[in-house]
Write a protein that holds these residues in place. Sequence first.
Motif, PDB file in Angstrom:
ATOM      1  N   LYS A  39       0.831  -1.208   0.000  1.00 53.52           N
ATOM      2  CA  LYS A  39       0.000   0.000   0.000  1.00 53.52           C
ATOM      3  C   LYS A  39       0.863   1.255   0.000  1.00 53.52           C
ATOM      4  O   LYS A  39       0.559   2.245  -0.687  1.00 53.52           O
ATOM      5  CB  LYS A  39      -0.929  -0.009   1.228  1.00 53.52           C
ATOM      6  CG  LYS A  39      -2.046  -1.030   1.127  1.00 53.52           C
ATOM      7  CD  LYS A  39      -2.721  -1.265   2.470  1.00 53.52           C
ATOM      8  CE  LYS A  39      -3.506  -0.068   2.928  1.00 53.52           C
ATOM      9  NZ  LYS A  39      -4.242  -0.359   4.203  1.00 53.52           N
ATOM     10  N   PHE A  40       1.967   1.205   0.750  1.00 54.30           N
ATOM     11  CA  PHE A  40       2.882   2.356   0.794  1.00 54.30           C
ATOM     12  C   PHE A  40       3.515   2.591  -0.573  1.00 54.30           C
ATOM     13  O   PHE A  40       3.637   3.738  -1.024  1.00 54.30           O
ATOM     14  CB  PHE A  40       3.971   2.112   1.850  1.00 54.30           C
ATOM     15  CG  PHE A  40       5.010   3.190   1.898  1.00 54.30           C
ATOM     16  CD1 PHE A  40       4.786   4.366   2.591  1.00 54.30           C
ATOM     17  CD2 PHE A  40       6.231   3.043   1.237  1.00 54.30           C
ATOM     18  CE1 PHE A  40       5.744   5.384   2.627  1.00 54.30           C
ATOM     19  CE2 PHE A  40       7.189   4.041   1.265  1.00 54.30           C
ATOM     20  CZ  PHE A  40       6.945   5.219   1.967  1.00 54.30           C
ATOM     21  N   LEU A  41       3.932   1.513  -1.236  1.00 57.72           N
ATOM     22  CA  LEU A  41       4.552   1.644  -2.560  1.00 57.72           C
ATOM     23  C   LEU A  41       3.570   2.275  -3.552  1.00 57.72           C
ATOM     24  O   LEU A  41       3.953   3.116  -4.375  1.00 57.72           O
ATOM     25  CB  LEU A  41       5.002   0.280  -3.067  1.00 57.72           C
ATOM     26  CG  LEU A  41       6.137  -0.416  -2.294  1.00 57.72           C
ATOM     27  CD1 LEU A  41       6.442  -1.778  -2.912  1.00 57.72           C
ATOM     28  CD2 LEU A  41       7.398   0.446  -2.268  1.00 57.72           C
ATOM     29  N   MET A  42       2.319   1.868  -3.476  1.00 62.88           N
ATOM     30  CA  MET A  42       1.327   2.415  -4.413  1.00 62.88           C
ATOM     31  C   MET A  42       0.997   3.873  -4.091  1.00 62.88           C
ATOM     32  O   MET A  42       0.829   4.695  -4.988  1.00 62.88           O
ATOM     33  CB  MET A  42       0.051   1.567  -4.372  1.00 62.88           C
ATOM     34  CG  MET A  42       0.234   0.194  -5.010  1.00 62.88           C
ATOM     35  SD  MET A  42      -1.283  -0.789  -5.005  1.00 62.88           S
ATOM     36  CE  MET A  42      -1.418  -1.273  -3.285  1.00 62.88           C
ATOM     37  N   SER A  43       0.918   4.188  -2.809  1.00 62.05           N
ATOM     38  CA  SER A  43       0.578   5.559  -2.407  1.00 62.05           C
ATOM     39  C   SER A  43       1.655   6.558  -2.805  1.00 62.05           C
ATOM     40  O   SER A  43       1.372   7.740  -3.019  1.00 62.05           O
ATOM     41  CB  SER A  43       0.360   5.630  -0.890  1.00 62.05           C
ATOM     42  OG  SER A  43      -0.669   4.762  -0.500  1.00 62.05           O
ATOM     43  N   LEU A  53       8.618   7.525  -5.438  1.00 65.00           N
ATOM     44  CA  LEU A  53       9.536   6.388  -5.343  1.00 65.00           C
ATOM     45  C   LEU A  53      10.094   5.979  -6.700  1.00 65.00           C
ATOM     46  O   LEU A  53      11.260   5.609  -6.819  1.00 65.00           O
ATOM     47  CB  LEU A  53       8.836   5.204  -4.677  1.00 65.00           C
ATOM     48  CG  LEU A  53       8.474   5.384  -3.199  1.00 65.00           C
ATOM     49  CD1 LEU A  53       7.697   4.187  -2.684  1.00 65.00           C
ATOM     50  CD2 LEU A  53       9.729   5.585  -2.349  1.00 65.00           C
ATOM     51  N   LEU A  54       9.265   6.037  -7.736  1.00 64.19           N
ATOM     52  CA  LEU A  54       9.735   5.627  -9.072  1.00 64.19           C
ATOM     53  C   LEU A  54      10.821   6.556  -9.613  1.00 64.19           C
ATOM     54  O   LEU A  54      11.584   6.175 -10.493  1.00 64.19           O
ATOM     55  CB  LEU A  54       8.562   5.581 -10.053  1.00 64.19           C
ATOM     56  CG  LEU A  54       7.761   4.275 -10.076  1.00 64.19           C
ATOM     57  CD1 LEU A  54       6.604   4.379 -11.051  1.00 64.19           C
ATOM     58  CD2 LEU A  54       8.645   3.082 -10.427  1.00 64.19           C
ATOM     59  N   ALA A  55      10.874   7.767  -9.076  1.00 67.01           N
ATOM     60  CA  ALA A  55      11.922   8.693  -9.508  1.00 67.01           C
ATOM     61  C   ALA A  55      13.298   8.249  -9.020  1.00 67.01           C
ATOM     62  O   ALA A  55      14.320   8.661  -9.569  1.00 67.01           O
ATOM     63  CB  ALA A  55      11.619  10.093  -8.989  1.00 67.01           C
ATOM     64  N   LYS A  56      13.312   7.388  -7.984  1.00 76.07           N
ATOM     65  CA  LYS A  56      14.589   6.951  -7.396  1.00 76.07           C
ATOM     66  C   LYS A  56      14.818   5.447  -7.492  1.00 76.07           C
ATOM     67  O   LYS A  56      15.963   4.995  -7.554  1.00 76.07           O
ATOM     68  CB  LYS A  56      14.630   7.353  -5.913  1.00 76.07           C
ATOM     69  CG  LYS A  56      14.541   8.836  -5.659  1.00 76.07           C
ATOM     70  CD  LYS A  56      14.554   9.106  -4.156  1.00 76.07           C
ATOM     71  CE  LYS A  56      14.448  10.595  -3.868  1.00 76.07           C
ATOM     72  NZ  LYS A  56      14.428  10.874  -2.405  1.00 76.07           N
TER      73      LYS A  56
END
Length: 771
Positions: free
Chosen positions: A587-591, A596-599
Amino acid sequence: MILSYYKSKLPAAHVQQFQRGAQHTGQSTMKCSQCCRPCQAYRCLLQRAYSPGTTMGLHQAHSAPEVKQQQALGSWGPDSLTMAQVEKRGGLLRKSSASKKPLKEKVVLMYDEIFMTEDPSKCSPRFWEELFLMKVNLEYLEGKLESLDGEELMKIKDNINCLFQHCIQALGEEHPIRVVNALQTLCALIRGVHQKNKSTSGFDIINMLMGFDKAELCMKNLMESLDSLLCAEGSESLKSLCLKLLLCLVTVTDNISQNTILEYVMINSIFEAILQILSHPPSRREHGYDAVVLLALLVNYRKYESVNPYIVKLSIVDDEATLNGMGLVIAQALSEYNRQYKDKEEEHQSGFFSALTNMVGSMFIADAHEKISVQTNEAILLALYEAVHLNRNFITVLAQSHPEMGLVTTPVSPAPTTPATPLGTTPPSSDVISSVELPLDADVQTSNLLITFLKYSSIVMQDTKDEHRLHSGKLCLIILTCIAEDQYANAFLHDDNMNFRVNLHRMPMRHRKKAADKNLPCRPLVCAVLDLMVEFIVTHMMKEFPMDLYVRCIQVVHKLLCYQKKCRVRLHYTWRELWSALINLLKFLMSNETVLLAKHNIFTLALMIVNLFNMFITYGDTFLPTPSSYDELYYEIIRMHQSFDNLYSMVLRLSTNAGQWKEAASKVTHALVNIRAIINHFNPKIESYAAVNHISQLSEEQVLEVVRANYDTLTLKLQDGLDQYERYSEQHKEAAFFKELVRSISTNVRRNLAFHTLSQEVLLKEFSTIS
């Protein structure tokens, strides 16, 4: 009143002289007839008080030429004693008159002769013999070397070579004082020349210290002498000095692999001497810490470029006493860290922050916790890693209870604290090393290295914002990875007959209460490892996301599950806590997808999490403790179906676009097939059950009843490779991390190498006479 002050400062004999001097002047105010300064007269006497064999009255003291000179200059102010100390460090004994040169220590004069271009022994045949009877002035010798430029240093190369060679010869002397002075001189020479070389690369270190033609023989003789001193039954102080010299030799360069002198340390191995120290209890208590750190550093010399004999020898050690000794030194160093942390934690709980938290609420818990900081010990952690990684026999030491670490009475006098250092490479105090670890809990009678390490990890891994703690946390997870891959380690981790109560440190958080220590159950050690992984998962979902640590954490859990599946170990563990933590991580990854995808490539981590669930779904019947545990797994997936649906929508969106994440997202899409099958199969059945029975919200037991009744009609796809993993490899993936880690450790060992402990005061007491 003044007299009482003088009495407190001076020996009784000198106070009597002072009184006689006062009587000589005939002044009740005790003024001196020479300077008429009642409050300063004792300084004249103090100057003479430290001159051996001098007995003179106050009037005579004032009549001395240097005293008159000082009075004339008005320099008997408050800083005069401080100036005297500076002069001492500079090799000056005391100031002389203006027409005379300052007096210097004899050893400083001899050093000055060495720094001339002439051979000092030409005019004085006994020069070298006398030099090693003189107390070494480390600061002066090092400072003199650093003050010269490269060209000046090259002019006295022959004298430096000669000094180095005579130091080595002196190590074979029967008089300990000569040996001590030679060891200290070698330390100063090595440090001084290397320090000079940092800014000037115009000369070669080996050539400057020994000369190319004599280097091999010199180093052979040096290493043989050090080996003999370390293995002899002689002075412990000499052994300590030998280890300090070796640590100095190893750490003079930040990158130890660039330290060419270590080639000779590889050829002339002292490995056996280090093992002897670790296997012999008295030597281990005195020198175990230095020996273990030295071994860890030597193992890392050019380990990826050539055959390192220390790696080869460490990997085949099978002597039980030696391995246990190494384990005990590591355990005691980690225990000392744990004890310091616990003391600080208790201090905070009973102090100001506790009162503030009770008054205002829990909003300050995190801030208060951040202030509980004890320096990490990466040097000792590196030693543990090398032992676990290289030596299969060391695995047995992890679970072995140490007889020296049982229940003991807590010492009344506190152990002296060591100064905090950036990497905590300062060794624990000798009192701590010679004592034993305090019991973990009141009910626990024994401890072992693995328990101590898990407690240490639970503290270090709480805060990864600091770079050094991040490195320590990573190294802890790498060690756990090596343990989780080892067959024998897994055997004792999962052994039902080896149950322990392991009190891990838990990060204070607003939404949960601190678990009471007394409620901890006795369980196999693998439960503590899993608890540590769950704790890390739930406490590090933050802006500065430690992606690398999360990947390693999930890998450790996966490897433990693979062992359980392979050996059909049914572990009685609260698996629901793990499942809940993994879903919250998704859930944290999706939120935080955009940030996060920038790093990071978050799909790598998402795939690992999904495959853990696939492990439970596909093979859970072989390692989950009861059929009801399998039912609870399905219940948890169905209850949190919205999270899995959202994950599927996200990866489907990215896998259909021609972006950089297409392939990584596609893998997650395929991995979700069975989880989606479970959700799509059971959700309609549950809704139908609720409609038929007119229930708006089903209880957990009612949902489980539906699940049990509909297993037969569920179709799942068999997924390959779920119980396979890539084994840990240092050389290909971790080389850069370890090079940087060893560089940091080397720098801090050098910085904290306690040369003040090389003082001759203790040694002179030990060798009070030269026969």
